[in-house]
Design a protein around this motif. Sequence first.
Motif, PDB file in Angstrom:
ATOM      1  N   UNK A   1       0.615  -1.146   0.180  1.00 26.55           N
ATOM      2  CA  UNK A   1       0.249  -0.039   0.023  1.00 26.55           C
ATOM      3  C   UNK A   1       1.027   1.217   0.039  1.00 26.55           C
ATOM      4  N   UNK A   2       1.749   1.342   0.665  1.00 28.22           N
ATOM      5  CA  UNK A   2       2.807   2.428   0.847  1.00 28.22           C
ATOM      6  C   UNK A   2       3.395   2.665  -0.523  1.00 28.22           C
ATOM      7  N   UNK A   3       3.992   1.565  -1.006  1.00 26.30           N
ATOM      8  CA  UNK A   3       4.537   1.600  -2.474  1.00 26.30           C
ATOM      9  C   UNK A   3       3.692   2.117  -3.399  1.00 26.30           C
ATOM     10  N   UNK A   4       2.400   1.738  -3.303  1.00 22.53           N
ATOM     11  CA  UNK A   4       1.252   2.036  -4.376  1.00 22.53           C
ATOM     12  C   UNK A   4       1.323   3.524  -4.066  1.00 22.53           C
ATOM     13  N   UNK A   5       0.939   4.073  -3.161  1.00 20.99           N
ATOM     14  CA  UNK A   5       0.851   5.557  -2.856  1.00 20.99           C
ATOM     15  C   UNK A   5       1.942   6.427  -3.373  1.00 20.99           C
ATOM     16  N   UNK A   6       3.137   6.123  -3.130  1.00 21.53           N
ATOM     17  CA  UNK A   6       4.476   6.585  -3.769  1.00 21.53           C
ATOM     18  C   UNK A   6       4.216   6.752  -5.157  1.00 21.53           C
ATOM     19  N   UNK A   7       4.026   5.550  -5.779  1.00 23.70           N
ATOM     20  CA  UNK A   7       3.904   5.406  -7.217  1.00 23.70           C
ATOM     21  C   UNK A   7       2.748   6.500  -7.838  1.00 23.70           C
ATOM     22  N   UNK A   8       1.560   6.747  -6.944  1.00 23.55           N
ATOM     23  CA  UNK A   8       0.614   7.640  -7.507  1.00 23.55           C
ATOM     24  C   UNK A   8       1.321   8.972  -7.288  1.00 23.55           C
ATOM     25  N   UNK A   9       1.907   9.292  -6.246  1.00 29.00           N
ATOM     26  CA  UNK A   9       2.463  10.586  -6.073  1.00 29.00           C
ATOM     27  C   UNK A   9       3.534  10.848  -7.051  1.00 29.00           C
ATOM     28  N   UNK A  10       4.122   9.948  -7.502  1.00 32.45           N
ATOM     29  CA  UNK A  10       5.332  10.290  -8.577  1.00 32.45           C
ATOM     30  C   UNK A  10       4.671  10.513  -9.880  1.00 32.45           C
ATOM     31  N   UNK A  11       3.591   9.732 -10.280  1.00 32.92           N
ATOM     32  CA  UNK A  11       2.842   9.922 -11.621  1.00 32.92           C
ATOM     33  C   UNK A  11       2.229  11.248 -11.484  1.00 32.92           C
ATOM     34  N   UNK A  12       1.749  11.819 -10.476  1.00 28.50           N
ATOM     35  CA  UNK A  12       0.866  13.165 -10.317  1.00 28.50           C
ATOM     36  C   UNK A  12       1.780  14.149 -10.327  1.00 28.50           C
ATOM     37  N   UNK A  13       3.103  13.967 -10.087  1.00 29.37           N
ATOM     38  CA  UNK A  13       3.997  15.267  -9.975  1.00 29.37           C
ATOM     39  C   UNK A  13       4.675  15.377 -11.208  1.00 29.37           C
TER      40      UNK A  13
END
Length: 69
Positions: A57-69
């Motif tokens: 879950x933590x890894x997934x949220x990091x991926x989304x943050x990186x994609x959105x920035x």
Amino acid sequence: MNTNNKVSDNYIDRFTFIETLSREFIAATGHGIYVHLDPIDIEQLYASFQGMDLPILQFARQCIRKLRS
């Protein structure tokens, strides 16, 4: 017999990773993972994830943050 268990465990781990990633993408963007990433990108993320000591879950949220920035 041990080989079958290992293959099964790898399949379950990969499936869990993709499902978790997809749920997080849907929650954050309203769209599933395949709208944002192609299967090769997802496999690369899974390979990266395996080398880390993070919950999915933590890894997934990091991926989304990186994609959105």
